[in-house]
Write an enzyme that holds these catalytic residues in place. Structure first.
Site, short mmCIF file in Angstrom:
data_model
loop_
_atom_site.label_atom_id
_atom_site.label_comp_id
_atom_site.label_asym_id
_atom_site.label_seq_id
_atom_site.Cartn_x
_atom_site.Cartn_y
_atom_site.Cartn_z
CD GLU A 131 -2.89 -1.27 2.38
OE1 GLU A 131 -3.81 -1.90 2.27
OE2 GLU A 131 -2.53 -0.66 3.26
CG HIS A 164 -8.49 -0.10 3.42
ND1 HIS A 164 -7.70 0.97 2.73
CD2 HIS A 164 -7.74 -0.79 4.07
CE1 HIS A 164 -6.38 0.60 3.12
NE2 HIS A 164 -6.36 -0.43 4.04
#
Length: 210
Positions: A131, A164
């Site tokens: 990420e 997410h």
């Protein structure tokens, strides 16, 4: 290889890595092994993206990085700062939208972790590494060369929040903005990896202790 090509390679590789476990489940009916496959693919994926980063060019944010010692200190300090940002953003999120202070995404992963402890590799190492390389280096770093840094940080952080798949967009976006700031300040993506991984580790240990 140009910086744009490097950013594209990081982003596309990341998306492919995310899709592999779901593809295995869908086409081969291996749902019972989903988290195991995810752990393997994410771990290998993190190593691959680190290799791409090592071999690729530096972006404009990395031209004058802090000395290694200071970068590490900022990385460790960033763990506490990221947790504080998360708590403040969570309070704002609850006041504005009455959302639970607990993340459904996090609770799902914590439940799975108790049955499949190898998931801790994803939560505390593989996912934070990928990420940071994608949302902070490739997206924020790439956009910063063309847009106002604040706008670039907002775009990167919103994408970070959306991926997410959780209702707590404010929390994830706030964490993303903090990590963008930290990356820009230190000039080292490894600093934000330390902070992100450390924050995830603290949150994971907190949930497991309750």
């Amino acid at each position: 290889m140009t910086q744009s090509q490097q950013n594209f390679r990081l982003i596309i590789s990341y998306l492919i890595i995310l899709l592999i476990p779901s593809a295995l489940v869908r086409f081969f009916g291996l749902s019972d092994q989903f988290y195991l496959f995810t752990t393997i693919t994410d771990s290998l994926g993190a190593l691959l993206l680190l290799y791409f980063n090592y071999r690729g060019p530096k972006n404009s944010l990395e031209k004058h990085p802090l000395p290694l010692k200071k970068a590490i200190i900022w990385g460790i300090s960033g763990i506490l700062l990221a947790l504080i940002v998360q708590i403040i953003a969570g309070s704002i999120d609850h006041l504005l939208f009455k959302n639970s202070t607990q993340s459904l995404n996090t609770l799902t992963l914590m439940t799975a972790l108790k049955a499949q402890p190898w998931l801790i590799i994803i939560l505390t190492i593989a996912a934070p590494t990928m990420e940071e390389l994608v949302f902070r280096k490739a997206i924020f770093g790439g956009l910063s060369a063309r847009l106002n840094p604040l706008l670039a940080a907002l775009i990167s952080s919103l994408l970070f929040a959306v991926i997410h798949q959780d209702s707590h967009l404010i929390i994830y976006a706030a964490i993303g903005l903090f990590l963008c700031w930290l990356y820009r300040k230190t000039g080292s993506i490894y600093t934000t990896i330390i902070s992100h991984a450390g924050m995830n580790l603290v949150v994971t240990l907190f949930y497991l202790s309750h």
